[in-house]
Scaffold this active site. Structure first.
Site, PDB file in Angstrom:
ATOM      1  N   SER A  22      92.390  48.440  50.972  1.00  0.00           N
ATOM      2  CA  SER A  22      91.816  48.063  49.948  1.00  0.00           C
ATOM      3  C   SER A  22      92.905  47.690  49.073  1.00  0.00           C
ATOM      4  O   SER A  22      93.431  46.433  48.728  1.00  0.00           O
ATOM      5  CB  SER A  22      90.361  47.237  50.019  1.00  0.00           C
ATOM      6  OG  SER A  22      89.905  47.156  50.687  1.00  0.00           O
ATOM      7  N   ARG A  26      96.230  44.721  47.458  1.00  0.00           N
ATOM      8  CA  ARG A  26      96.100  43.767  46.181  1.00  0.00           C
ATOM      9  C   ARG A  26      97.428  44.391  44.923  1.00  0.00           C
ATOM     10  O   ARG A  26      98.236  43.632  44.776  1.00  0.00           O
ATOM     11  CB  ARG A  26      94.677  44.191  45.214  1.00  0.00           C
ATOM     12  CG  ARG A  26      93.898  43.861  45.761  1.00  0.00           C
ATOM     13  CD  ARG A  26      91.901  44.523  46.017  1.00  0.00           C
ATOM     14  NE  ARG A  26      91.286  43.909  45.814  1.00  0.00           N
ATOM     15  CZ  ARG A  26      90.654  43.996  47.212  1.00  0.00           C
ATOM     16  NH1 ARG A  26      90.936  44.704  48.151  1.00  0.00           N
ATOM     17  NH2 ARG A  26      89.475  43.022  47.505  1.00  0.00           N
ATOM     18  N   GLY A  93      93.256  40.317  57.981  1.00  0.00           N
ATOM     19  CA  GLY A  93      92.017  39.310  57.499  1.00  0.00           C
ATOM     20  C   GLY A  93      92.264  39.654  55.726  1.00  0.00           C
ATOM     21  O   GLY A  93      92.192  38.264  55.288  1.00  0.00           O
ATOM     22  N   ARG A 121      89.538  34.714  63.879  1.00  0.00           N
ATOM     23  CA  ARG A 121      88.556  34.726  62.505  1.00  0.00           C
ATOM     24  C   ARG A 121      88.377  33.594  61.589  1.00  0.00           C
ATOM     25  O   ARG A 121      89.179  32.857  61.482  1.00  0.00           O
ATOM     26  CB  ARG A 121      88.825  36.551  62.159  1.00  0.00           C
ATOM     27  CG  ARG A 121      88.794  37.202  62.887  1.00  0.00           C
ATOM     28  CD  ARG A 121      89.100  38.537  62.625  1.00  0.00           C
ATOM     29  NE  ARG A 121      88.379  38.968  61.276  1.00  0.00           N
ATOM     30  CZ  ARG A 121      88.396  40.334  60.242  1.00  0.00           C
ATOM     31  NH1 ARG A 121      90.014  40.898  60.040  1.00  0.00           N
ATOM     32  NH2 ARG A 121      87.643  40.428  59.489  1.00  0.00           N
ATOM     33  N   SER A 166      81.707  38.332  50.447  1.00  0.00           N
ATOM     34  CA  SER A 166      83.206  38.795  50.566  1.00  0.00           C
ATOM     35  C   SER A 166      83.581  38.995  49.860  1.00  0.00           C
ATOM     36  O   SER A 166      84.050  38.088  48.505  1.00  0.00           O
ATOM     37  CB  SER A 166      83.395  37.527  51.296  1.00  0.00           C
ATOM     38  OG  SER A 166      84.577  37.697  51.725  1.00  0.00           O
ATOM     39  N   GLN A 168      87.153  39.588  50.092  1.00  0.00           N
ATOM     40  CA  GLN A 168      88.219  38.471  50.862  1.00  0.00           C
ATOM     41  C   GLN A 168      88.074  37.447  50.033  1.00  0.00           C
ATOM     42  O   GLN A 168      89.054  37.126  49.333  1.00  0.00           O
ATOM     43  CB  GLN A 168      88.848  38.817  52.352  1.00  0.00           C
ATOM     44  CG  GLN A 168      88.412  39.911  52.537  1.00  0.00           C
ATOM     45  CD  GLN A 168      88.949  40.161  54.007  1.00  0.00           C
ATOM     46  OE1 GLN A 168      88.169  39.581  54.876  1.00  0.00           O
ATOM     47  NE2 GLN A 168      88.702  41.157  54.323  1.00  0.00           N
ATOM     48  N   ASP A 314      82.270  48.347  56.228  1.00  0.00           N
ATOM     49  CA  ASP A 314      82.956  49.034  57.156  1.00  0.00           C
ATOM     50  C   ASP A 314      83.511  50.566  58.097  1.00  0.00           C
ATOM     51  O   ASP A 314      83.826  50.744  58.876  1.00  0.00           O
ATOM     52  CB  ASP A 314      85.218  49.097  56.641  1.00  0.00           C
ATOM     53  CG  ASP A 314      85.663  47.899  56.082  1.00  0.00           C
ATOM     54  OD1 ASP A 314      84.442  46.507  56.814  1.00  0.00           O
ATOM     55  OD2 ASP A 314      85.841  47.912  55.728  1.00  0.00           O
ATOM     56  N   LYS A 340      84.256  40.557  62.300  1.00  0.00           N
ATOM     57  CA  LYS A 340      85.643  41.407  61.519  1.00  0.00           C
ATOM     58  C   LYS A 340      86.407  41.994  62.635  1.00  0.00           C
ATOM     59  O   LYS A 340      86.275  40.862  64.214  1.00  0.00           O
ATOM     60  CB  LYS A 340      84.598  42.500  61.692  1.00  0.00           C
ATOM     61  CG  LYS A 340      83.795  42.927  59.868  1.00  0.00           C
ATOM     62  CD  LYS A 340      84.471  43.129  58.968  1.00  0.00           C
ATOM     63  CE  LYS A 340      84.011  43.136  57.970  1.00  0.00           C
ATOM     64  NZ  LYS A 340      83.941  42.258  56.407  1.00  0.00           N
ATOM     65  N   ARG A 386      89.044  50.801  63.185  1.00  0.00           N
ATOM     66  CA  ARG A 386      87.224  51.762  63.446  1.00  0.00           C
ATOM     67  C   ARG A 386      86.461  51.841  64.073  1.00  0.00           C
ATOM     68  O   ARG A 386      85.689  52.527  64.066  1.00  0.00           O
ATOM     69  CB  ARG A 386      86.393  50.918  62.033  1.00  0.00           C
ATOM     70  CG  ARG A 386      86.666  50.451  60.971  1.00  0.00           C
ATOM     71  CD  ARG A 386      87.105  50.105  59.399  1.00  0.00           C
ATOM     72  NE  ARG A 386      87.382  49.525  58.731  1.00  0.00           N
ATOM     73  CZ  ARG A 386      88.260  50.493  57.490  1.00  0.00           C
ATOM     74  NH1 ARG A 386      88.569  51.207  58.064  1.00  0.00           N
ATOM     75  NH2 ARG A 386      89.119  49.840  57.153  1.00  0.00           N
TER      76      ARG A 386
HETATM   77  C1  S3P Z   1      87.801  43.930  52.478  1.00  0.00           C
HETATM   78  C2  S3P Z   1      86.775  43.162  52.245  1.00  0.00           C
HETATM   79  C3  S3P Z   1      85.809  43.594  53.274  1.00  0.00           C
HETATM   80  C4  S3P Z   1      86.189  44.319  54.361  1.00  0.00           C
HETATM   81  C5  S3P Z   1      87.753  44.712  54.786  1.00  0.00           C
HETATM   82  C6  S3P Z   1      88.196  44.772  53.306  1.00  0.00           C
HETATM   83  C7  S3P Z   1      88.646  43.998  50.968  1.00  0.00           C
HETATM   84  O1  S3P Z   1      85.860  42.200  54.013  1.00  0.00           O
HETATM   85  O2  S3P Z   1      85.086  44.420  55.525  1.00  0.00           O
HETATM   86  O3  S3P Z   1      87.725  46.188  55.819  1.00  0.00           O
HETATM   87  O4  S3P Z   1      89.719  44.861  51.097  1.00  0.00           O
HETATM   88  O5  S3P Z   1      88.462  43.048  50.025  1.00  0.00           O
HETATM   89  P1  S3P Z   1      84.620  40.649  53.863  1.00  0.00           P
HETATM   90  O6  S3P Z   1      85.798  40.095  52.453  1.00  0.00           O
HETATM   91  O7  S3P Z   1      84.752  40.088  54.555  1.00  0.00           O
HETATM   92  O8  S3P Z   1      83.751  41.534  53.312  1.00  0.00           O
END
Ligand code: S3P
Length: 427
Positions: A22, A26, A93, A121, A166, A168, A314, A340, A386
């Protein structure tokens, strides 16, 4: 690739894991739109994070990678260039959703594509807010890849409440907010990981956060810098579960990211009786980092629901394995798990049935009774990293060799996983 997993007599030793997925995404995106050079240290080795680097390169950013060290020559907030080819996010994603926010603020058009899993997705969750901010978006059936984003500069600042928990989506809106006039606000009723807020501040953005209201000022000056990515707690989760399950185990995982919006995993494990100890707690590049120690222990029944579900979403597949062999687990409020990389509720249930473990699923969760055993079996990762790693841990507890189909899926977040598992089981 098939991978055979031998029964492990115990997990023992000290390991240091690759960088957090994550945080790596970023840092790669923000360093690209910062001014001047950044060096990212301990960058994630996962394929997903390479997809992010490849997308940024296609947008005109010069990036040199040497193992886990990545040198990014930031082009500044308005320095990205149109990519002549579609931006391919692979399986990631995080890449597609977070990058959409940045692309919304460009004065050029971009097309985002990905693999078969990405194509299934839902992307309305990011299309909706960036459209509201002024970008024009076309997507297959309005919600799937390929997605074409015609950006707008400047964007309109919005006050947005995502309909689901979320990080994301929050990140997409905050990143778009960098390109908006004035103050963009995201309101969260259930908190999600705050790595974006931390990384944005590290690179110089003006981000405020209080009681679920996160705001960002548009058009900041972002500046490149040295940035250290801590080890990935979600990767550590597999070994924590393995050590808890296998008698005689005792492991230390060094230099793990311990951001409070991620450590619900450790609190949950503590609540079911896991003897978790944290050592050497320090702050690096805005994030908390420390060493985690754990030994084998009997664990009690657990319930994961509400805000806890979002906080350790996760880790649920491997916690299901821990619950089945330990004291049992009930998960609720986890409908997000069904969208997911795979439908992870169905994937866990299918693999449990392959090894003789009973489970009852619901639309948004499951109940797995404890005290069960893993019969030797062939597991299907279904291409989900996973799921591959969770069932490798299940296999390590079995009485004979288990097989993981499409085991290479692990490399999406943790290419060295099987190597670390061997290392910990051979000491
Ligand atoms: C993530 C947020 C989560 C997580 C993904 C990584 C992130 O997803 O499941 O593996 O890095 O912001 P969601 O934002 O869809 O919950």
């Amino acid at each position: 690739m098939q991978k055979q997993i031998s029964p492990a007599s115990r997990l023992k030793g000290v390991v240091r894991l690759p960088g957090d997925k994550s945080i790596s995404h970023r840092a790669a995106m923000l360093s690209s739109i910062a001014e001047g050079p950044t060096v990212l240290h301990n960058y994630s080795t996962g394929a997903d994070c390479q997809s992010t680097l490849d997308c940024m390169k296609n947008l005109g950013v010069s990036i040199e990678r040497d193992g886990t060290t990545v040198k990014v020559s930031g082009v500044g907030l308005h320095g990205l260039r149109h990519s002549s080819s579609p931006l391919d996010v692979g399986n990631s994603g995080s890449t597609i959703r977070m990058l959409s926010g940045i692309l919304a603020g460009q004065s050029f058009e971009s097309t985002l594509i990905g693999d078969e899993s990405i194509a299934r997705r839902p992307m309305q969750r990011v299309i909706q807010p960036i459209t509201q901010m002024g970008a024009s978006v076309d997507a297959r059936e309005g919600k799937f890849t390929p997605i074409r984003i015609q950006g707008k500069s400047p964007l309109q600042a919005i006050d947005y409440t995502p309909p689901m928990a979320s990080a994301q989506v929050k990140t997409c809106v905050l990143f778009a907010g960098l390109y908006a006039n004035g103050e963009t606000i995201v309101r969260e009723s259930i908190p999600t990981r705050d790595h974006s807020e931390m990384a944005l501040r590290e690179f110089g953005a003006d981000v405020k956060s209080s009681q679920g209201v996160i705001s960002i000022q548009g058009n900041p000056k972002l500046t490149g810098r040295d940035f250290y990515v801590p080890g990935d707690l979600s990767s550590a989760a597999f070994f924590l579960a393995g050590a808890l399950l296998i008698p005689g185990s005792s492991i230390t995982i060094e230099n793990v990211g311990l951001n409070p919006t991620r450590t619900a995993l450790l609190d949950y494990l503590g609540s079911i009786g896991a003897p978790i100890k944290i050592r050497k707690f320090e702050q690096v590049s805005g994030e908390m980092v420390g060493d985690i120690e754990v030994q084998h222990a009997e664990t009690k029944a657990g319930v994961i629901e509400g805000a806890l579900t979002a906080a350790l979403i996760d880790e649920i597949p491997v916690l299901a394995v821990l619950g089945a062999l330990g004291g049992g687990l009930t998960v609720r409020d986890a409908s997000e798990l069904r969208i997911k990389e795979t439908d992870r509720i169905a994937a866990v249930a299918d693999n449990f049935s392959r090894c003789g473990i009973s489970i009852e699923t619901t639309p948004d969760g499951f109940t797995v009774p404890g005290g069960q055993k893993v019969k030797p079996a062939t597991f299907e990762s279904l291409g989900d990293h996973r799921i591959a790693m969770s069932f490798a841990i299940a296999g390590a507890t079995s009485t004979d060799i288990c097989t993981i189909e499409e085991a290479e899926a692990a490399s999406v977040s943790f290419p060295e996983f099987y190597h670390y598992l061997d290392q910990l089981t051979q000491q």
